[in-house]
Design a protein around this motif. Structure first.
Motif, PDB file in Angstrom:
ATOM      1  N   UNK A   1       4.573  -0.089   6.655  1.00 30.77           N
ATOM      2  CA  UNK A   1       6.081   0.702   7.892  1.00 30.77           C
ATOM      3  C   UNK A   1       6.085   1.914   7.314  1.00 30.77           C
ATOM      4  N   UNK A   2       4.774   2.294   6.659  1.00 34.69           N
ATOM      5  CA  UNK A   2       4.823   4.493   6.090  1.00 34.69           C
ATOM      6  C   UNK A   2       4.359   4.805   7.153  1.00 34.69           C
ATOM      7  N   UNK A   3       4.183   6.245   7.822  1.00 40.36           N
ATOM      8  CA  UNK A   3       3.330   6.678   8.333  1.00 40.36           C
ATOM      9  C   UNK A   3       1.779   6.491   7.897  1.00 40.36           C
ATOM     10  N   UNK A   4       1.833   7.107   6.348  1.00 41.71           N
ATOM     11  CA  UNK A   4       0.362   7.242   5.581  1.00 41.71           C
ATOM     12  C   UNK A   4      -0.420   5.261   5.480  1.00 41.71           C
ATOM     13  N   UNK A   5       0.494   4.793   5.587  1.00 40.65           N
ATOM     14  CA  UNK A   5      -0.094   3.602   5.700  1.00 40.65           C
ATOM     15  C   UNK A   5      -0.490   2.990   7.290  1.00 40.65           C
TER      16      UNK A   5
ATOM     17  N   UNK B   1      -6.868  -7.071   6.175  1.00 39.23           N
ATOM     18  CA  UNK B   1      -5.802  -6.570   5.835  1.00 39.23           C
ATOM     19  C   UNK B   1      -4.427  -7.568   6.853  1.00 39.23           C
ATOM     20  N   UNK B   2      -4.606  -7.069   7.867  1.00 39.65           N
ATOM     21  CA  UNK B   2      -3.560  -7.776   8.982  1.00 39.65           C
ATOM     22  C   UNK B   2      -3.162  -8.925   8.538  1.00 39.65           C
ATOM     23  N   UNK B   3      -4.084  -9.938   8.514  1.00 42.95           N
ATOM     24  CA  UNK B   3      -3.448 -11.541   8.009  1.00 42.95           C
ATOM     25  C   UNK B   3      -3.096 -11.791   7.055  1.00 42.95           C
ATOM     26  N   UNK B   4      -3.509 -10.167   5.842  1.00 41.37           N
ATOM     27  CA  UNK B   4      -2.505 -10.541   4.249  1.00 41.37           C
ATOM     28  C   UNK B   4      -1.254  -9.971   4.931  1.00 41.37           C
ATOM     29  N   UNK B   5      -0.511  -8.616   5.621  1.00 45.48           N
ATOM     30  CA  UNK B   5       0.374  -8.494   5.975  1.00 45.48           C
ATOM     31  C   UNK B   5       0.775  -9.510   6.659  1.00 45.48           C
TER      32      UNK B   5
ATOM     33  N   UNK C   1       1.091 -12.442   6.173  1.00 42.45           N
ATOM     34  CA  UNK C   1       1.318 -13.566   5.056  1.00 42.45           C
ATOM     35  C   UNK C   1       2.492 -13.471   4.414  1.00 42.45           C
ATOM     36  N   UNK C   2       3.011 -11.710   4.172  1.00 43.88           N
ATOM     37  CA  UNK C   2       3.587 -11.213   2.804  1.00 43.88           C
ATOM     38  C   UNK C   2       5.033 -10.864   3.800  1.00 43.88           C
ATOM     39  N   UNK C   3       5.180 -10.968   5.470  1.00 43.52           N
ATOM     40  CA  UNK C   3       5.983 -11.104   5.883  1.00 43.52           C
ATOM     41  C   UNK C   3       6.192 -11.435   7.379  1.00 43.52           C
ATOM     42  N   UNK C   4       6.128 -12.989   6.688  1.00 47.46           N
ATOM     43  CA  UNK C   4       6.439 -14.317   7.435  1.00 47.46           C
ATOM     44  C   UNK C   4       7.531 -13.779   8.497  1.00 47.46           C
ATOM     45  N   UNK C   5       8.795 -13.256   8.415  1.00 47.28           N
ATOM     46  CA  UNK C   5       9.419 -13.384   8.973  1.00 47.28           C
ATOM     47  C   UNK C   5      10.026 -11.822  10.208  1.00 47.28           C
ATOM     48  N   UNK C   6       9.298 -11.238   9.805  1.00 48.75           N
ATOM     49  CA  UNK C   6       9.915  -9.941  10.650  1.00 48.75           C
ATOM     50  C   UNK C   6       8.353  -9.751  11.284  1.00 48.75           C
ATOM     51  N   UNK C   7       7.286 -10.717  10.894  1.00 48.45           N
ATOM     52  CA  UNK C   7       5.737 -10.236  11.315  1.00 48.45           C
ATOM     53  C   UNK C   7       5.672  -9.781  12.807  1.00 48.45           C
ATOM     54  N   UNK C   8       6.040 -10.494  13.772  1.00 46.03           N
ATOM     55  CA  UNK C   8       5.390 -10.958  15.639  1.00 46.03           C
ATOM     56  C   UNK C   8       6.597  -8.922  15.876  1.00 46.03           C
ATOM     57  N   UNK C   9       7.782  -7.950  15.337  1.00 48.11           N
ATOM     58  CA  UNK C   9       7.954  -7.132  15.239  1.00 48.11           C
ATOM     59  C   UNK C   9       7.194  -6.025  14.477  1.00 48.11           C
ATOM     60  N   UNK C  10       6.790  -6.584  13.218  1.00 56.02           N
ATOM     61  CA  UNK C  10       5.508  -5.284  12.326  1.00 56.02           C
ATOM     62  C   UNK C  10       4.841  -5.427  13.041  1.00 56.02           C
ATOM     63  N   UNK C  11       4.255  -6.014  13.368  1.00 55.48           N
ATOM     64  CA  UNK C  11       2.862  -6.287  14.166  1.00 55.48           C
ATOM     65  C   UNK C  11       2.754  -5.428  15.567  1.00 55.48           C
ATOM     66  N   UNK C  12       3.951  -5.395  16.206  1.00 55.74           N
ATOM     67  CA  UNK C  12       4.207  -4.573  17.426  1.00 55.74           C
ATOM     68  C   UNK C  12       4.225  -3.356  16.963  1.00 55.74           C
ATOM     69  N   UNK C  13       4.299  -2.770  15.907  1.00 54.63           N
ATOM     70  CA  UNK C  13       5.000  -1.533  16.277  1.00 54.63           C
ATOM     71  C   UNK C  13       3.611  -0.874  15.329  1.00 54.63           C
ATOM     72  N   UNK C  14       2.439  -1.663  14.282  1.00 54.65           N
ATOM     73  CA  UNK C  14       1.232  -1.346  14.120  1.00 54.65           C
ATOM     74  C   UNK C  14       0.441  -1.133  14.637  1.00 54.65           C
ATOM     75  N   UNK C  15       0.587  -2.403  16.348  1.00 56.54           N
ATOM     76  CA  UNK C  15       0.070  -1.698  16.841  1.00 56.54           C
ATOM     77  C   UNK C  15       0.202  -0.784  18.371  1.00 56.54           C
ATOM     78  N   UNK C  16       1.710  -0.573  18.230  1.00 57.99           N
ATOM     79  CA  UNK C  16       2.075   1.073  18.744  1.00 57.99           C
ATOM     80  C   UNK C  16       1.497   2.205  18.107  1.00 57.99           C
ATOM     81  N   UNK C  17       1.525   1.997  16.275  1.00 59.82           N
ATOM     82  CA  UNK C  17       0.509   2.768  15.526  1.00 59.82           C
ATOM     83  C   UNK C  17      -0.697   3.339  16.131  1.00 59.82           C
ATOM     84  N   UNK C  18      -1.410   2.463  15.942  1.00 62.51           N
ATOM     85  CA  UNK C  18      -3.088   2.431  16.399  1.00 62.51           C
ATOM     86  C   UNK C  18      -3.169   2.616  17.819  1.00 62.51           C
ATOM     87  N   UNK C  19      -2.346   2.531  18.060  1.00 57.53           N
ATOM     88  CA  UNK C  19      -2.623   3.221  20.029  1.00 57.53           C
ATOM     89  C   UNK C  19      -2.315   4.998  20.166  1.00 57.53           C
TER      90      UNK C  19
END
Length: 261
Positions: free
Chosen positions: A149-153, A168-172, A174-192
């Motif tokens: 969730x941080x800019x550095x990360x 690492x995404x697989x580990x994330x 596992x660590x955030x099962x409830x919020x992963x769909x939203x978190x994954x979307x945010x990360x993919x936007x960050x990668x773009x």
């Protein structure tokens, strides 16, 4: 089991020393926020059997990495850990060479700017500079930030090799099962964003009162680190981070890389 990072599978690596790995897991348990921990606490955090934890804490105490409190019947980190951490930070050449640049950037932009490295699913500050005006965003050396969730990360993840990032995404996940769909979307936007602009943003995602930008820093020896700058939202708007600070931070990273570290 503590899933801060998928560690090497000892069954697939004959050189992997499982006992050493367990001892380090015991030490890492103290990074979860508690100053003092009992064997039962450590067992819960690490997933290790309590008898194993008892042997590890006894050994680490004998070696000076843990201190035992008879009154509390719990352990805390001892000076041996501090000596290791200090040796790492003090001998980090990029930290020494980059500090004047970070100081100048912090003064000119009125933001907190830091140099970070990854530890499992966290980013750790190894240097931080900030102007006197920013008293509410204190990030001392050793402070840990969440990777997702941080800019550095996000910048670090975006710059990783694809295979390692998937791991690492697989580990994330596992660590955030409830919020992963939203978190994954945010990360993919960050990668773009990183692919298009060379930086990632965290606009209230880690802390709703903080806007920040992050860029990757590639050292000559192949080490990957990340720079981040941020400030409270009342000092720095989203527009300023997007349109000004993030671009300046990307230039700062290239300037530091040209130092040849």
């Amino acid at each position: 089991m503590n899933d801060d990072q998928a560690t090497p599978n000892p069954t697939k690596d004959r050189k992997f020393v499982e006992a050493l790995s367990r001892g380090l897991d015991v030490l890492r348990a103290f990074s979860q926020g508690s100053v003092v921990l009992g064997n039962q606490d450590i067992s819960r955090i690490t997933g290790l059997p309590k008898p194993t934890v008892s042997r590890m804490t006894y050994t680490l105490t004998k070696l000076g990495y843990l201190a035992y409190s008879p009154q509390l019947e719990k352990y805390q980190l001892d000076s041996g850990v501090l000596a290791l951490g200090y040796a790492y930070v003090s001998n980090l050449r990029v930290r020494q060479l980059a500090k004047p640049y970070l100081d100048e950037f912090a003064r000119n932009t009125n933001t907190s700017v830091g140099l970070t490295c990854r530890d499992r699913l966290s980013m750790i500050y190894v240097e931080n500079c900030r102007p006197a005006e920013i008293t509410s965003l204190r990030m001392d050396v050793g402070v840990r930030l969440p990777l997702a969730t941080t800019a550095a990360g996000r910048a670090y993840l975006a710059a990783m090799k694809e295979e390692e990032r998937r791991h690492v995404m697989s580990s994330l996940a596992e660590r955030h099962p409830d919020t992963w769909p939203e978190l994954k979307q945010q990360l993919e936007e960050s990668f773009r964003d990183y692919e298009k602009y060379g930086f990632c943003l965290s606009l209230g995602d880690w802390d709703r009162n903080v806007n920040a930008a992050g860029v990757a820093l590639h050292l000559q020896d192949g080490t990957l680190m990340a720079l981040t700058c941020g400030a409270p939202t009342y000092l720095v708007s989203e527009e300023k981070v997007k349109n000004q600070l993030a671009h300046q931070l990307a230039i700062l990273a290239r300037d530091i890389e040209r130092l040849g570290v």
